[in-house]
Design a protein around this motif. Sequence first.
Motif, PDB file in Angstrom:
ATOM      1  N   ASP A 181       8.325   2.243   2.635  1.00  0.00           N
ATOM      2  CA  ASP A 181       7.852   3.119   1.558  1.00  0.00           C
ATOM      3  C   ASP A 181       8.935   4.123   1.186  1.00  0.00           C
ATOM      4  OD1 ASP A 181       5.477   1.828   1.457  1.00  0.00           O
ATOM      5  OD2 ASP A 181       4.285   3.402   2.396  1.00  0.00           O
ATOM      6  N   ARG A 182       9.575   4.688   2.201  1.00  0.00           N
ATOM      7  CA  ARG A 182      10.648   5.643   1.935  1.00  0.00           C
ATOM      8  C   ARG A 182      11.816   4.967   1.230  1.00  0.00           C
ATOM      9  NH1 ARG A 182      12.631   8.413   7.174  1.00  0.00           N
ATOM     10  NH2 ARG A 182      10.472   9.143   7.097  1.00  0.00           N
TER      11      ARG A 182
ATOM     12  N   LYS B 255       2.317   5.720  -2.060  1.00  0.00           N
ATOM     13  CA  LYS B 255       1.319   6.572  -1.413  1.00  0.00           C
ATOM     14  C   LYS B 255      -0.084   6.394  -1.985  1.00  0.00           C
ATOM     15  CE  LYS B 255       4.595   8.155   1.133  1.00  0.00           C
ATOM     16  NZ  LYS B 255       4.744   7.616   2.507  1.00  0.00           N
TER      17      LYS B 255
ATOM     18  N   ASN C  27      11.196   2.420   7.496  1.00  0.00           N
ATOM     19  CA  ASN C  27      10.102   2.908   6.653  1.00  0.00           C
ATOM     20  C   ASN C  27      10.324   2.366   5.237  1.00  0.00           C
ATOM     21  OD1 ASN C  27       8.375   4.433   4.971  1.00  0.00           O
ATOM     22  ND2 ASN C  27       8.380   6.140   6.415  1.00  0.00           N
TER      23      ASN C  27
END
Length: 288
Positions: A176-177, A80, A174
């Motif tokens: 990043d997840r 993030k 996703n």
Amino acid sequence: MEFYLTALIQGLCYCTLALGIYISMKIFNIPDITTDGSYTLGGAVTAVMLMHHQPVYVVLPVVVLAGAAAGALTGLIHTKLKINALLAGILVMTALYSVNLTIMGRSNLPLIGLSSLFTLANISNNPDLNTFWIAFIFILIATLKIDYLLKTDFGLAMRATGNSESMIRALGVNTDRMKIVGLALANALTALSGYLITQYQGFADISMGIGVVIMGLGSVIIAETLINWLRITSVWGSLALVLGGAILFQFVLAFTLSSGVDAIYLKAVTAIFVLLIVGLPRLTRRAA
């Protein structure tokens, strides 16, 4: 014989640490230094809860959640805030030193006379053998669960994220997840190692995590060398060799001590051993 049985038990206790580093380093290609802090975090939480007479089956999920939270925080900072994964791990590891010291209240917590995971069952009349069998069963169950997870659709997505992030992102995953979950899982396993070692050695210390990332990395490198040499492709085979690497690493250290090498040189021997593991395959390929 008892000396090497102790090394075997310690190797089993470090197996979940090796599995955690295998997930972060080999599946996600993320050099995660959070390991040093989350390992101590697992030990600190275990010691404090046992001192408050909490049963080990209550301590276990708390340790897993604490380690997962540390790993998830590293993942969040990396994904993030777009901070380099190595730096993110260093930042969280540094912060965890204060967190662990706050949890413990002091630098060292002895657990003399308290019940532990290794006193729950009486499998053998020999205390060391009893400890070995309990640790072996614990590690076997943990490894089977990780093996099952990595073979699910979610696990395949995790593995694909490390292999080809752009491809798996194009399929709607996703990434990043996935990285956050992967680092959370890796550090939950690392905290489990602290949970086991603290109960085995009978104390938790604020400096117990210093250098464990090298130990875990050495175990994984041993496993990777054997995986490439034996051409292992199955998930279970790879995980089994990671466990074998952790145990072999402890045997090398035990042999070093038993051969008369002064304990003050143990860290240097560890570094040289890891260097040899990393360097020899490359030198062999170059010579060929």
